[in-house]
Design a protein around this motif. Structure first.
Motif, short mmCIF file in Angstrom:
data_model
loop_
_atom_site.label_atom_id
_atom_site.label_comp_id
_atom_site.label_asym_id
_atom_site.label_seq_id
_atom_site.Cartn_x
_atom_site.Cartn_y
_atom_site.Cartn_z
N ILE A 152 51.27 28.10 -3.93
CA ILE A 152 49.86 27.82 -4.11
C ILE A 152 48.98 28.90 -3.47
N LEU A 153 49.54 29.64 -2.52
CA LEU A 153 48.76 30.66 -1.84
C LEU A 153 48.62 31.94 -2.66
N GLY A 154 49.45 32.10 -3.68
CA GLY A 154 49.35 33.27 -4.55
C GLY A 154 49.67 34.58 -3.85
N ARG A 155 50.51 34.53 -2.84
CA ARG A 155 50.85 35.75 -2.11
C ARG A 155 51.88 36.57 -2.90
N PRO A 156 51.91 37.88 -2.67
CA PRO A 156 52.83 38.72 -3.46
C PRO A 156 54.29 38.57 -3.04
N LEU B 75 52.44 27.98 7.74
CA LEU B 75 52.47 28.21 6.29
C LEU B 75 52.21 26.91 5.53
N GLY B 76 52.83 25.81 5.98
CA GLY B 76 52.58 24.52 5.35
C GLY B 76 51.14 24.09 5.51
N TYR B 77 50.59 24.31 6.70
CA TYR B 77 49.19 23.94 6.95
C TYR B 77 48.26 24.73 6.04
N MET B 78 48.52 26.04 5.92
CA MET B 78 47.70 26.89 5.06
C MET B 78 47.82 26.47 3.60
N SER B 79 49.02 26.12 3.17
CA SER B 79 49.23 25.70 1.78
C SER B 79 48.40 24.46 1.47
#
Length: 519
Positions: free
Chosen positions: A414-418, A448-452
């Motif tokens: 969901i973060l769309g990171r490369p 990472l889960g929190y950011m997602s």
């Protein structure tokens, strides 16, 4: 808009439970912030969990029903307590143990209820466990051919075994738990089921669980053929072994909650199923898995990928099931409207004949379902022609007590990171046991889960609730744990961050693995 009811399904993840803990911490902060304004605006009331997801689901129920701090509770469990030092054991039963986590869970369970923050609505959690004994059932209705025995006409059946089992608990804001009288630390209670579900067989021994009470009654009612006569304690292992993404179980829970009882989903409400999934396996962008000799995939690469395919296939199958069910529910309703329009054009005596015939049909189908052990649990046939049409179509199709649902997924994608997901998850090595080696890995995955979840909330919360959520998102941002600093570069090479002492610990556990395996 009406009330938003969220039903998380939390997958098995081993040490990547830190990612799930972080994601759910952010979600719970948002839910508590919205409920502080209006308890009826949003609720989490049904949870399905397997393995690490079962442990996290039980924690979600405690946090919500008691009004606890979500970030502190999840961080304490998944970052501080889930260390290799806390999980390793010197016994010969297995390389790792869940027993040392009980102290952490006890400390969280003992926290007092904050009535101002506690969710008023109850939370029902279904934890999936894998029974090593298995349950033998006679599956009926597999053939229209009937054989004749001395007792008369008998329908053919086929014996089949299932190893998937579960327990369901409902947690209330006054601290009580259903089934009535259940306590957190009872044999076969919530903590016992959570630890059994999380005992992944690669590192943990099986756990004996007392299945007295409701589970044993269910086995008997469903016709289990091989129950032991001298004990009601059975052996269980990780629930994610066979059902790592128990979306189907969560769907069953929400159907019961939304369509029966005094607290049904309002007509303008929305049911959302939210899958928390640390490591979905997207289709390969390259052609490594389409090569022909001499570029065959390596044995170790195939082993790793095969392990991930099980969970991914389960998710695909469940989402396909949801899509098909939604379509069939819509088509059934449309057909009911067409039939009702046509039948209402008939004279009243003919309409009455149709209604009587449909009522008889419904009674016959329900009797047949009872005989096959598949009772719909429905009451009497309603009185109007339209209700009789709906009941007949519902019983025949199996969708009479189901409604269309919305499903969404929260994952690192969901973060769309490369970077690939494997490079974002710091603990995703050693078959997802790697996060237990170093608290920095778990901190990174928690963050990472929190950011997602933050990203999902920012994209969807306003749309789903119809409310202004700027201050809610600000509260979620402010609640982030200060020790969590996400570092995707380090995650791509986790062994570079493992200290010499931690490597020695890992080697000691590996030697313990070998010793137990050799016997």
């Amino acid at each position: 808009m009406g009330q938003l009811r969220i039903a998380p399904t939390i997958s098995g993840a081993i040490s990547l439970g830190a990612y799930e803990g972080g994601a759910l911490a952010a979600l719970l902060v948002a839910v508590q912030a919205l409920q502080a304004k209006d308890q009826d605006a949003i609720r989490i009331d049904a949870i399905g969990g397997a393995s690490a997801g079962c442990m996290t689901g039980v924690m979600v129920a405690k946090i919500l029903s008691a009004g606890l701090d979500p970030v502190a509770s999840m961080y304490q469990t998944w970052v501080e307590a889930a260390s290799l030092d806390n999980l390793k054991t010197s016994t010969g039963k297995g390389p790792l143990t869940m027993d040392n986590l009980i102290g952490t869970l006890k400390s969280i369970i003992a926290l007092p209820i904050d009535a101002e923050k506690a969710q008023v609505a109850s939370i029902t959690v279904r934890g999936i466990i894998c029974c090593l004994r298995g349950f033998d059932y006679e599956i009926r209705g597999v053939s229209q051919i009937r054989g004749v025995s001395q007792d008369g006409e008998q329908e053919r059946h086929i014996d089949a075994v299932t190893f998937v089992d579960w327990s369901t608990f409902t947690f209330h804001s006054d601290g009580t738990i259903d089934p009535p009288g259940t306590k957190w630390l009872d044999p076969g209670g919530p903590v016992d089921i959570a630890l059994a579900s999380g005992s992944n067989a690669m590192g943990f021994p099986p756990r004996p669980v007392d299945r007295s009470g409701e589970p044993w009654t269910r086995y008997l009612a469903e016709g289990a053929q091989n129950l032991p006569s001298n004990t009601r304690t059975l052996w269980f292992t990780d629930g994610g072994t066979l059902d790592n993404e128990p979306l189907g179980h969560t769907l069953d829970l929400t159907n019961d909650l939304d369509l029966t009882g005094d607290d049904q989903l309002p007509s303008d409400g929305l049911r959302l199923h939210l899958l928390i999934h640390p490591h979905p396996a997207p289709a390969e962008s390259g052609d490594a898995w389409a090569q022909t000799p001499p570029n065959d995939p390596s044995w170790d690469a195939t082993l790793v990928r095969a392990g991930k395919l099980i969970a991914t296939q389960s998710l695909y199958d469940d989402l396909n099931h949801v899509a098909k069910s939604n379509s069939r529910i819509r088509w059934t309703a449309q057909l009911g409207s067409v039939l009702a329009d046509l039948l209402h054009q008939l004279d009243q005596p003919t309409q009455d004949k149709w209604k009587a015939a449909l009522s008889d049909f419904v009674s016959e189908v329900r009797s047949d379902k009872d005989r096959l052990g598949r009772s719909s649990g429905a009451g009497g046939v309603a009185g109007t022609l339209d209700e009789a049409i709906g009941a007949a179509l519902g019983e025949a199709s199996g969708f009479g007590r189901k409604q269309a649902v919305e499903v969404d997924v929260v994952s690192p994608l969901i973060l769309g990171r490369p970077e690939p997901v494997a490079d974002l998850l710091a603990g995703d090595f050693l078959f997802a046991f790697g996060g237990f080696l170093d608290s920095r890995f778990r901190q990174s995955d928690f963050a990472l889960g929190y950011m997602s979840m933050q990203k999902w909330l920012a994209d969807n919360l306003g749309r789903l609730t119809g409310l202004g959520v700027t201050d809610v998102l600000a509260a979620v941002d402010a609640a982030k744990h200060p020790a969590c600093a996400f570092d995707p570069v380090a995650a791509s090479n986790p062994w570079s961050r493992v200290t010499a002492w931690e490597r020695l610990q890992a080697m000691a556990v590996a030697a313990h693995f070998a010793k137990i395996a050799i016997g």
